[in-house]
Design a protein around this motif. Structure first.
Motif, PDB file in Angstrom:
ATOM      1  N   ALA A   1      28.045  30.867  35.455  1.00  0.00           N
ATOM      2  CA  ALA A   1      28.692  31.505  34.308  1.00  0.00           C
ATOM      3  C   ALA A   1      28.660  30.559  33.112  1.00  0.00           C
ATOM      4  O   ALA A   1      28.760  29.337  33.267  1.00  0.00           O
ATOM      5  N   PHE A   2      28.527  31.132  31.917  1.00  0.00           N
ATOM      6  CA  PHE A   2      28.504  30.291  30.719  1.00  0.00           C
ATOM      7  C   PHE A   2      29.094  31.030  29.533  1.00  0.00           C
ATOM      8  O   PHE A   2      29.113  32.264  29.476  1.00  0.00           O
TER       9      PHE A   2
ATOM     10  N   LEU B   1      25.411  34.441  34.243  1.00  0.00           N
ATOM     11  CA  LEU B   1      26.500  35.314  33.821  1.00  0.00           C
ATOM     12  C   LEU B   1      27.093  34.866  32.490  1.00  0.00           C
ATOM     13  O   LEU B   1      27.864  33.909  32.439  1.00  0.00           O
ATOM     14  N   PRO B   2      26.749  35.540  31.383  1.00  0.00           N
ATOM     15  CA  PRO B   2      27.382  35.225  30.104  1.00  0.00           C
ATOM     16  C   PRO B   2      28.780  35.833  30.020  1.00  0.00           C
ATOM     17  O   PRO B   2      29.007  36.964  30.465  1.00  0.00           O
ATOM     18  N   VAL B   3      29.727  35.068  29.472  1.00  0.00           N
ATOM     19  CA  VAL B   3      31.075  35.588  29.233  1.00  0.00           C
ATOM     20  C   VAL B   3      31.444  35.295  27.781  1.00  0.00           C
ATOM     21  O   VAL B   3      30.924  34.347  27.175  1.00  0.00           O
ATOM     22  N   PRO B   4      32.337  36.089  27.187  1.00  0.00           N
ATOM     23  CA  PRO B   4      32.717  35.842  25.799  1.00  0.00           C
ATOM     24  C   PRO B   4      33.418  34.493  25.628  1.00  0.00           C
ATOM     25  O   PRO B   4      34.022  33.963  26.564  1.00  0.00           O
ATOM     26  N   ALA B   5      33.344  33.948  24.437  1.00  0.00           N
ATOM     27  CA  ALA B   5      34.005  32.679  24.141  1.00  0.00           C
ATOM     28  C   ALA B   5      35.499  32.786  24.444  1.00  0.00           C
ATOM     29  O   ALA B   5      36.156  33.772  24.109  1.00  0.00           O
ATOM     30  N   GLY B   6      36.015  31.756  25.106  1.00  0.00           N
ATOM     31  CA  GLY B   6      37.425  31.715  25.460  1.00  0.00           C
ATOM     32  C   GLY B   6      37.746  32.238  26.844  1.00  0.00           C
ATOM     33  O   GLY B   6      38.891  32.099  27.303  1.00  0.00           O
ATOM     34  N   TYR B   7      36.770  32.818  27.519  1.00  0.00           N
ATOM     35  CA  TYR B   7      37.020  33.403  28.834  1.00  0.00           C
ATOM     36  C   TYR B   7      36.525  32.541  29.991  1.00  0.00           C
ATOM     37  O   TYR B   7      36.881  32.793  31.142  1.00  0.00           O
ATOM     38  N   LEU B   8      35.709  31.537  29.727  1.00  0.00           N
ATOM     39  CA  LEU B   8      35.126  30.761  30.825  1.00  0.00           C
ATOM     40  C   LEU B   8      36.194  30.080  31.671  1.00  0.00           C
ATOM     41  O   LEU B   8      36.140  30.120  32.912  1.00  0.00           O
ATOM     42  N   ASP B   9      37.177  29.475  31.018  1.00  0.00           N
ATOM     43  CA  ASP B   9      38.181  28.706  31.753  1.00  0.00           C
ATOM     44  C   ASP B   9      39.178  29.585  32.495  1.00  0.00           C
ATOM     45  O   ASP B   9      39.934  29.083  33.336  1.00  0.00           O
ATOM     46  N   VAL B  10      39.221  30.866  32.193  1.00  0.00           N
ATOM     47  CA  VAL B  10      40.201  31.746  32.840  1.00  0.00           C
ATOM     48  C   VAL B  10      39.561  32.650  33.889  1.00  0.00           C
ATOM     49  O   VAL B  10      40.211  33.558  34.412  1.00  0.00           O
ATOM     50  N   LEU B  11      38.290  32.425  34.215  1.00  0.00           N
ATOM     51  CA  LEU B  11      37.677  33.176  35.303  1.00  0.00           C
ATOM     52  C   LEU B  11      38.444  32.915  36.600  1.00  0.00           C
ATOM     53  O   LEU B  11      38.898  31.802  36.857  1.00  0.00           O
TER      54      LEU B  11
ATOM     55  N   ASP C   1      34.871  45.618  30.612  1.00  0.00           N
ATOM     56  CA  ASP C   1      34.735  45.831  29.167  1.00  0.00           C
ATOM     57  C   ASP C   1      34.650  44.511  28.410  1.00  0.00           C
ATOM     58  O   ASP C   1      33.974  44.414  27.379  1.00  0.00           O
ATOM     59  N   VAL C   2      35.323  43.489  28.928  1.00  0.00           N
ATOM     60  CA  VAL C   2      35.242  42.159  28.324  1.00  0.00           C
ATOM     61  C   VAL C   2      33.843  41.591  28.515  1.00  0.00           C
ATOM     62  O   VAL C   2      33.235  41.045  27.587  1.00  0.00           O
ATOM     63  N   LEU C   3      33.304  41.719  29.723  1.00  0.00           N
ATOM     64  CA  LEU C   3      31.966  41.211  29.999  1.00  0.00           C
ATOM     65  C   LEU C   3      30.923  41.845  29.077  1.00  0.00           C
ATOM     66  O   LEU C   3      29.977  41.180  28.641  1.00  0.00           O
ATOM     67  N   GLU C   4      31.084  43.119  28.785  1.00  0.00           N
ATOM     68  CA  GLU C   4      30.085  43.828  27.996  1.00  0.00           C
ATOM     69  C   GLU C   4      30.066  43.410  26.526  1.00  0.00           C
ATOM     70  O   GLU C   4      29.125  43.739  25.798  1.00  0.00           O
ATOM     71  N   ARG C   5      31.062  42.645  26.090  1.00  0.00           N
ATOM     72  CA  ARG C   5      31.096  42.214  24.686  1.00  0.00           C
ATOM     73  C   ARG C   5      29.955  41.257  24.342  1.00  0.00           C
ATOM     74  O   ARG C   5      29.583  41.128  23.174  1.00  0.00           O
ATOM     75  N   VAL C   6      29.414  40.585  25.329  1.00  0.00           N
ATOM     76  CA  VAL C   6      28.425  39.549  25.021  1.00  0.00           C
ATOM     77  C   VAL C   6      27.054  40.122  24.685  1.00  0.00           C
ATOM     78  O   VAL C   6      26.220  39.442  24.093  1.00  0.00           O
ATOM     79  N   ASN C   7      26.770  41.356  25.076  1.00  0.00           N
ATOM     80  CA  ASN C   7      25.481  42.005  24.776  1.00  0.00           C
ATOM     81  C   ASN C   7      24.282  41.183  25.264  1.00  0.00           C
ATOM     82  O   ASN C   7      23.261  41.073  24.577  1.00  0.00           O
TER      83      ASN C   7
ATOM     84  N   SER D   1      25.042  45.225  36.798  1.00  0.00           N
ATOM     85  CA  SER D   1      25.934  45.849  35.830  1.00  0.00           C
ATOM     86  C   SER D   1      27.257  45.101  35.753  1.00  0.00           C
ATOM     87  O   SER D   1      27.608  44.326  36.653  1.00  0.00           O
ATOM     88  N   SER D   2      27.997  45.370  34.697  1.00  0.00           N
ATOM     89  CA  SER D   2      29.324  44.765  34.563  1.00  0.00           C
ATOM     90  C   SER D   2      30.239  45.227  35.698  1.00  0.00           C
ATOM     91  O   SER D   2      31.119  44.481  36.138  1.00  0.00           O
ATOM     92  N   GLU D   3      30.040  46.473  36.186  1.00  0.00           N
ATOM     93  CA  GLU D   3      30.839  46.965  37.312  1.00  0.00           C
ATOM     94  C   GLU D   3      30.571  46.148  38.575  1.00  0.00           C
ATOM     95  O   GLU D   3      31.472  45.916  39.381  1.00  0.00           O
ATOM     96  N   ASP D   4      29.304  45.704  38.745  1.00  0.00           N
ATOM     97  CA  ASP D   4      28.961  44.871  39.897  1.00  0.00           C
ATOM     98  C   ASP D   4      29.651  43.514  39.823  1.00  0.00           C
ATOM     99  O   ASP D   4      30.096  42.976  40.846  1.00  0.00           O
TER     100      ASP D   4
END
Length: 288
Positions: free
Chosen positions: A193-194, A162-172, A141-147, A128-131
C-alpha cells in the motif's frame, strides 16, 4: 553438532537507523534446504539469505522466510552485498547473483550504496475496491478517490499495488487472515500500500507492506515491492525515472528505498532498487 554464523544486517537504513533486518549466511554451499529453513526459523526475521558459489555467476543466493523459500528478496539482497562490501570480500563494482527469480546484477557504489537489478515487470490481475476494502479496513468509496488501478505487479515477487488517498496510509487496519486467503487465492505474496507525497517532500511515496501468508504481518522495507511500485508509478502516474520511497513509519522503523526505472517511451527496459545497510550483530546457530 554444526555451528552456523548468521550476520544480522539492517537493510534500507535511513541515516544509519531504521531499516529492515535480514539474516545473511555466507559460505552456505553445504547446507541443505531443510537446514536453511531451520536456520531462518531460528533467526526469526522476515528473510534470511544464503550465499553459495556458482559455476557461471559470481554467487548463488537463496532466500528463506520462517515458513519456506521465496524466489527473491530485495532487502536481503541489499543486506548480503552490503555485508560482503563491509567485510572487504567485495570491492565497488558490478556482480551477478543467481536466484530463483533469474540471474540479476548488483552494483556496489564506492560509498557502499547497493543498487540491485530486478526482473522486468509482469502486469497481473486488476481488482475492484469491493475486493480490497475489507482487506485493509478502509471504505471502498475512499479507495476510489485515488483514480488509480488496484493491480498486481511482479518484478520478482507478485504484490498487489494498492494506492490510498493521502492521510489514510497510517490508519489502515489490515485483516491478516483475509489478506492471507486473498493472496493464496490469487497467487500473490502480499499487499504493498502507498500514498503519494507532495511536491515539497523528498519522497515520491510513503508505503506499507503486508505479507501474512509468508509469516510477515508488516515489513519495514520491501525491495521487490518497491521495484514494482516504481514501474507502476512510471506507467500510471508520471514519467520520472528516479524515486525515493519511505516505508516503516507506522512501525516506528523508518526506512528509505531508492528506485530507478529506465524506459524507452512506454517500454520499461531496466529496474534497479537499492539503498544502504548496516551490520548490527551476529548470531550463532547450532544445527542438530
Amino acid at each position: 553438532m554444526e555451528e552456523v554464523t548468521v550476520d544480522l544486517v539492517n537493510a534500507f537504513t535511513s541515516n544509519g537507523s531504521g531499516g529492515n533486518p535480514a539474516g545473511v549466511v555466507l559460505g552456505a554451499d553445504n547446507l541443505s534446504d531443510e537446514q536453511k529453513l531451520a536456520i531462518a526459523k531460528k533467526v526469526g526475521y522476515s528473510e534470511t539469505a544464503f550465499v553459495s558459489d556458482d559455476d557461471t555467476e559470481d554467487f548463488q543466493v537463496s532466500f528463506y522466510t520462517i515458513t519456506g523459500e521465496v524466489d527473491f528478496c530485495g532487502h536481503a539482497t541489499l543486506a548480503t552485498f552490503s555485508l560482503m562490501f563491509q567485510k572487504c570480500i567485495l570491492s565497488p563494482g558490478q556482480y551477478t547473483q543467481r536466484t530463483k527469480a533469474g540471474v540479476l546484477t548488483v552494483d556496489i557504489q564506492s560509498d557502499g550504496k547497493v543498487m540491485m537489478q530486478q526482473r522486468l515487470p509482469e502486469w497481473l490481475g486488476n481488482y475492484s475496491s469491493e475486493d480490497i476494502a475489507p482487506l485493509v479496513g478502509i471504505d471502498k468509496d475512499v479507495l476510489e478517490r485515488v483514480n488509480l488501478p488496484f493491480q498486481a505487479v511482479s518484478t520478482g515477487l507478485a504484490d498487489l499495488i494498492l494506492p490510498v488517498p493521502a492521510g489514510y496510509l497510517d490508519v489502515l487496519r489490515p485483516n491478516h487472515d483475509a489478506i492471507t486467503e486473498f493472496c493464496r487465492k490469487h497467487n500473490l505474496v502480499g499487499i504493498h500500500a502507498f500514498e503519494l507525497c507532495g511536491s515539497k517532500s523528498d519522497y515520491a511515496a510513503s508505503c506499507r507492506n503486508f505479507a501474512p501468508l509468508f509469516g510477515i504481518e508488516e515489513e519495514s522495507a520491501t525491495g521487490s515491492s518497491s521495484g514494482a511500485l516504481a514501474c507502476y508509478l512510471t506507467r500510471y502516474h508520471n514519467t520520472q525515472n528516479v524515486y525515493l520511497f519511505e516505508q516503516g513509519r507506522a512501525m516506528n522503523c523508518r526506512s528509505e528505498i531508492s528506485a530507478r526505472v529506465d524506459a524507452v517511451g512506454s517500454q520499461i527496459k531496466v529496474i534497479h532498487v537499492g539503498g544502504t545497510a548496516q551490520l548490527v550483530g551476529i548470531k550463532q546457530i547450532n544445527l542438530e
